[in-house]
Structures are given as structure tokens and as C-alpha cells.
Design an enzyme around this catalytic site. Structure first.
Site, PDB file in Angstrom:
ATOM      1  N   GLN A  92       0.840  -1.207   0.000  1.00 52.08           N
ATOM      2  CA  GLN A  92       0.000   0.000   0.000  1.00 52.08           C
ATOM      3  C   GLN A  92       0.866   1.246   0.000  1.00 52.08           C
ATOM      4  OE1 GLN A  92      -2.734   0.261   3.313  1.00 52.08           O
ATOM      5  NE2 GLN A  92      -3.692   2.124   2.541  1.00 52.08           N
ATOM      6  N   HIS A  98      -8.501   2.087  -0.169  1.00 52.39           N
ATOM      7  CA  HIS A  98      -8.972   2.111  -1.552  1.00 52.39           C
ATOM      8  C   HIS A  98      -9.031   0.705  -2.109  1.00 52.39           C
ATOM      9  CE1 HIS A  98      -4.572   2.684  -1.534  1.00 52.39           C
ATOM     10  NE2 HIS A  98      -4.553   2.005  -2.664  1.00 52.39           N
TER      11      HIS A  98
HETATM   12  P1  5GP Z   1      -1.624   1.443  -3.597  1.00 48.08           P
HETATM   13  O1  5GP Z   1      -0.266   0.990  -3.981  1.00 48.08           O
HETATM   14  O2  5GP Z   1      -1.610   2.384  -2.411  1.00 48.08           O
HETATM   15  O3  5GP Z   1      -2.593   0.305  -3.422  1.00 48.08           O
HETATM   16  O4  5GP Z   1      -2.181   2.215  -4.858  1.00 48.08           O
HETATM   17  C1  5GP Z   1      -2.327   3.587  -4.938  1.00 48.08           C
HETATM   18  C2  5GP Z   1      -2.827   3.874  -6.322  1.00 48.08           C
HETATM   19  O5  5GP Z   1      -3.200   5.234  -6.381  1.00 48.08           O
HETATM   20  C3  5GP Z   1      -1.806   3.646  -7.416  1.00 48.08           C
HETATM   21  O6  5GP Z   1      -2.314   2.697  -8.356  1.00 48.08           O
HETATM   22  C4  5GP Z   1      -1.587   5.026  -8.030  1.00 48.08           C
HETATM   23  O7  5GP Z   1      -1.409   4.984  -9.420  1.00 48.08           O
HETATM   24  C5  5GP Z   1      -2.861   5.739  -7.637  1.00 48.08           C
HETATM   25  N1  5GP Z   1      -2.675   7.175  -7.455  1.00 48.08           N
HETATM   26  C6  5GP Z   1      -1.724   7.784  -6.693  1.00 48.08           C
HETATM   27  N2  5GP Z   1      -1.848   9.126  -6.742  1.00 48.08           N
HETATM   28  C7  5GP Z   1      -2.924   9.369  -7.550  1.00 48.08           C
HETATM   29  C8  5GP Z   1      -3.554  10.564  -7.987  1.00 48.08           C
HETATM   30  O8  5GP Z   1      -3.159  11.692  -7.644  1.00 48.08           O
HETATM   31  N3  5GP Z   1      -4.632  10.433  -8.804  1.00 48.08           N
HETATM   32  C9  5GP Z   1      -5.108   9.196  -9.203  1.00 48.08           C
HETATM   33  N4  5GP Z   1      -6.173   9.183 -10.002  1.00 48.08           N
HETATM   34  N5  5GP Z   1      -4.534   8.052  -8.798  1.00 48.08           N
HETATM   35  C10 5GP Z   1      -3.450   8.127  -7.990  1.00 48.08           C
END
Ligand code: 5GP
Length: 112
Positions: A92, A98
């Protein structure tokens, strides 16, 4: 803990929003890993799956229902993957709960 997703909820930074209601938001992932890749987040600041409490039951239910409905609207009738990366070992990066929904191609298993 506040994160970039709080700024998306408050519209301080733009996002391609697919769904919004009083409880959650669905928007396109900025770095898509599949032809369709969107995130469903609660508006309440919950850091991760590990921080859920009993009072969050309806919030999580709504998020998953929205994931299902938006997936259908995005044409994922052939299937998709729903993922909640959780804390360090789960990979994460954004500390706001999310759910990733990814589809539009055959996904491999297991993930790395
Ligand atoms: P995690 O690794 O925390 O599960 O995933 C976070 C996700 O958020 C990633 O797939 C990344 O591309 C997405 N993300 C991060 N910053 C932003 C942003 O500012 N806008 C959007 N639409 N997605 C984001």
C-alpha cells in the site's frame, strides 16, 4: 492521516470521477495497470483495511457495491480483479483505504 486522496475528495486536485455519492468516490487510477483500472475510496479518512471498525461496515458495503456497478458500466462483463493493498507487506502506497478494480485484459495469478 490525510493523503492525496483527501485532495481528490475535496476536488483540490482533479480526477476522472466515475461515481460519487455521500459515502464514496470512484475514479480512474492515474497509472493504470490494465485497460480499465479505477479506485473506489470511502470519503471518510480510513487509513487501510487494518483500521476498519464495526461502524465502517456500511461504508465498506457501499464501496464494494459501487465497485460492482462501475465495473459493469465500464464494460467488465468478462470479469475483473478487486484488490485492497494493505500496509507495507501488501504494497500500500497511499494511506487512505482504496479498492482497485482492474480489468479489460486477462490478468495473471499469483501477483508478485
Ligand atoms: P496502492 O499501492 O496504495 O494500493 O495504490 C495507490 C494507487 O493510487 C496507485 O495505483 C496510483 O497509481 C494511484 N494514485 C496515486 N496518486 C494518484 C492521484 O493523484 N490520482 C489518481 N487518479 N490516482 C493516484
Amino acid at each position: 492521516m490525510s493523503s492525496i486522496f483527501s485532495k481528490i475528495i475535496s476536488k483540490e486536485i482533479p480526477a476522472d470521477i466515475f461515481h460519487e455519492d455521500d459515502i464514496c468516490l470512484a475514479f480512474r487510477d492515474i497509472n493504470p495497470q490494465a485497460p480499465v483500472h479505477f479506485l473506489v475510496i470511502p470519503k471518510k479518512e480510513i487509513s487501510s483495511m487494518a483500521d476498519l471498525t464495526n461502524e465502517d461496515e456500511a461504508i465498506v458495503g457501499r464501496c464494494l457495491l459501487v465497485a460492482s456497478k462501475v465495473a459493469a458500466k465500464q464494460g467488465l462483463q468478462n470479469g475483473y480483479r478487486l484488490i485492497a493493498n494493505t500496509l507495507d507487506d501488501g504494497g500500500q502506497e497511499v494511506p487512505h483505504l482504496h479498492f482497485h478494480v482492474m480489468g479489460g485484459r486477462k490478468l495473471t495469478w499469483p501477483p508478485g
